[in-house]
Write an enzyme that holds these catalytic residues in place. Structure first.
Site, PDB file in Angstrom:
ATOM      1  N   ASP A 217      -7.253   7.758   6.645  1.00  0.00           N
ATOM      2  CA  ASP A 217      -6.359   6.683   7.413  1.00  0.00           C
ATOM      3  C   ASP A 217      -5.264   6.469   6.979  1.00  0.00           C
ATOM      4  OD1 ASP A 217      -6.723   3.191   8.626  1.00  0.00           O
ATOM      5  OD2 ASP A 217      -5.771   5.071   9.461  1.00  0.00           O
TER       6      ASP A 217
ATOM      7  N   GLY B  46      -6.749  -5.408   7.700  1.00  0.00           N
ATOM      8  CA  GLY B  46      -7.399  -3.992   7.455  1.00  0.00           C
ATOM      9  C   GLY B  46      -8.472  -3.702   8.554  1.00  0.00           C
TER      10      GLY B  46
ATOM     11  N   LYS C 229      -9.626  -9.498   0.085  1.00  0.00           N
ATOM     12  CA  LYS C 229      -9.875  -8.858   1.649  1.00  0.00           C
ATOM     13  C   LYS C 229     -11.189  -9.295   2.199  1.00  0.00           C
ATOM     14  CE  LYS C 229      -9.953  -4.359   3.557  1.00  0.00           C
ATOM     15  NZ  LYS C 229      -9.931  -2.747   3.361  1.00  0.00           N
TER      16      LYS C 229
ATOM     17  N   VAL D 255      -6.387  -9.917   4.795  1.00  0.00           N
ATOM     18  CA  VAL D 255      -6.121  -9.815   3.159  1.00  0.00           C
ATOM     19  C   VAL D 255      -5.210 -10.965   2.877  1.00  0.00           C
ATOM     20  CG1 VAL D 255      -5.265  -8.600   1.381  1.00  0.00           C
ATOM     21  CG2 VAL D 255      -6.251  -7.262   3.169  1.00  0.00           C
TER      22      VAL D 255
ATOM     23  N   GLY E  90      -2.003  -9.288   4.702  1.00  0.00           N
ATOM     24  CA  GLY E  90      -2.091  -7.964   5.404  1.00  0.00           C
ATOM     25  C   GLY E  90      -3.448  -7.802   6.332  1.00  0.00           C
TER      26      GLY E  90
ATOM     27  N   PHE F 139     -11.426  -4.722  10.612  1.00  0.00           N
ATOM     28  CA  PHE F 139     -12.276  -5.945  10.751  1.00  0.00           C
ATOM     29  C   PHE F 139     -11.871  -6.732   9.354  1.00  0.00           C
ATOM     30  CE2 PHE F 139     -14.188  -4.063  14.067  1.00  0.00           C
ATOM     31  CZ  PHE F 139     -14.633  -2.959  13.740  1.00  0.00           C
ATOM     32  N   ALA F 140     -10.586  -6.863   8.944  1.00  0.00           N
ATOM     33  CA  ALA F 140     -10.484  -7.556   7.478  1.00  0.00           C
ATOM     34  C   ALA F 140      -8.975  -8.273   7.774  1.00  0.00           C
ATOM     35  CB  ALA F 140     -10.330  -6.549   6.547  1.00  0.00           C
TER      36      ALA F 140
HETATM   37  C1  LIG Z   1      -2.620  -5.427   2.087  1.00  0.00           C
HETATM   38  C2  LIG Z   1      -3.234  -5.301   0.386  1.00  0.00           C
HETATM   39  C3  LIG Z   1      -4.222  -4.928   0.180  1.00  0.00           C
HETATM   40  C4  LIG Z   1      -4.847  -5.043  -1.149  1.00  0.00           C
HETATM   41  N1  LIG Z   1      -3.981  -5.625  -1.879  1.00  0.00           N
HETATM   42  N2  LIG Z   1      -2.719  -5.883  -1.903  1.00  0.00           N
HETATM   43  C5  LIG Z   1      -2.314  -5.990  -0.601  1.00  0.00           C
END
Ligand SMILES: Cc1ccnnc1
Length: 272
Positions: free
Chosen positions: A137, A21, A41, A26, A19, A23-24
């Site tokens: 968000d 986020g 993350k 994961v 995944g 500026f991140a």
């Molecule tokens: C995308 C995400 C973030 C945190 N934990 N699991 C999945």
């Protein structure tokens, strides 16, 4: 705040990207000693006067807020590492995909089930709002299912979340355009009510405040569901339904069996 400085891969074996986020990125990860799976993350720190990367104070705010929450519908934070370029959050692994992808993949969705999912989001939000934490968000990609086949909902990505006390003013132009409340767009003070708009909005593509229930999608949806959403998509945040009003809305908490039957008898058409 002090974070661990030793290399994160001493304790955790890093896996694939799962995944993104603010500026991140994961990554899935596994604790070497126990085999337990988590999510790591990696948040890039802003360096110099640039705009790329997150300000350390914002990263610390996300960590502080996650440290204050403990709820089955809110992602859990276990550990924090820091290198000179990144801060690394060791988070609960939530890899069941987006709730709304799961919902739209179903050809028929009974309102009972839709309502039970919304109830979980409301429970998570109630935990946040009772602590004057606004997520700010909320959108489909931040509302995930715990794991494949699970119906447990988790709110993730607190990168924009803020503590906004009842008397405080907080203005910011941020969030994701399609889901942000009118007060974000008009740069007026935000509040936990901004999350309530986003919940109403995650159900509908609202072009403006005077949305129209498109009969193709809403022909069979009970008036209760429409009323629930109508009370969230209110421009004046003082008049918008609060978390408490939502929890007591008959679509969420049926006052009598009749309403339950009404919800069961009507389905939401998820064809797009
Ligand atoms: C995308 C995400 C973030 C945190 N934990 N699991 C999945």
């Amino acid at each position: 705040m002090e974070f661990k400085k030793e290399p994160v891969d001493l304790k955790y074996e890093l896996g694939d990207d799962i995944g993104k986020g603010h500026f991140a990125t994961v990554k899935r990860c596994r604790e070497r000693a126990t085999g337990a799976e988590y999510a790591a993350k990696f948040i890039r720190k802003r360096r110099g006067g640039g705009r790329r990367g997150a300000k350390l104070e914002d990263i610390e705010k996300e960590i502080e807020i996650l440290g204050e929450t403990s709820h089955r519908n809110i992602i859990n934070l276990y550990d924090v590492y820091e290198t000179n370029r990144e801060v690394i959050l060791i988070l609960e692994l939530v890899d069941g995909g987006e709730l709304f992808e799961y919902l739209s993949a179903k050809d028929k969705l009974c309102e009972e089930e839709a309502s039970s999912f919304i109830k979980q989001i409301l429970d998570g939000l109630e935990h946040l709002h009772s602590r004057y934490i606004a997520h700010l968000d909320l959108k489909p990609e931040n509302i995930l299912l715990q794991e494949k086949g699970s119906t447990a909902v988790k709110l993730i990505d607190f990168g924009l979340s803020r503590k906004i006390g009842p008397k405080e003013e907080h203005r910011a132009l941020m969030g994701t355009a399609e889901f942000v409340a009118p007060e974000v767009v008009s740069f007026e003070p935000l509040s936990v009510a901004s999350d309530m708009w986003s919940i109403g909005e995650t159900y509908h593509n609202v072009t403006a405040v005077n949305y129209q229930f498109d009969d193709e999608y809403f022909s069979s949806t009970s008036e209760l569901a429409k009323d629930f959403i109508r009370k969230l998509l209110v421009k004046d945040q003082r008049k918008r339904a609060t978390i408490c009003e939502c929890q007591n809305h008959p679509w969420i908490k049926p006052k009598e069996k009749r309403q339950k039957d009404l919800r069961r008898s009507s389905v939401i058409n998820t064809e797009h």
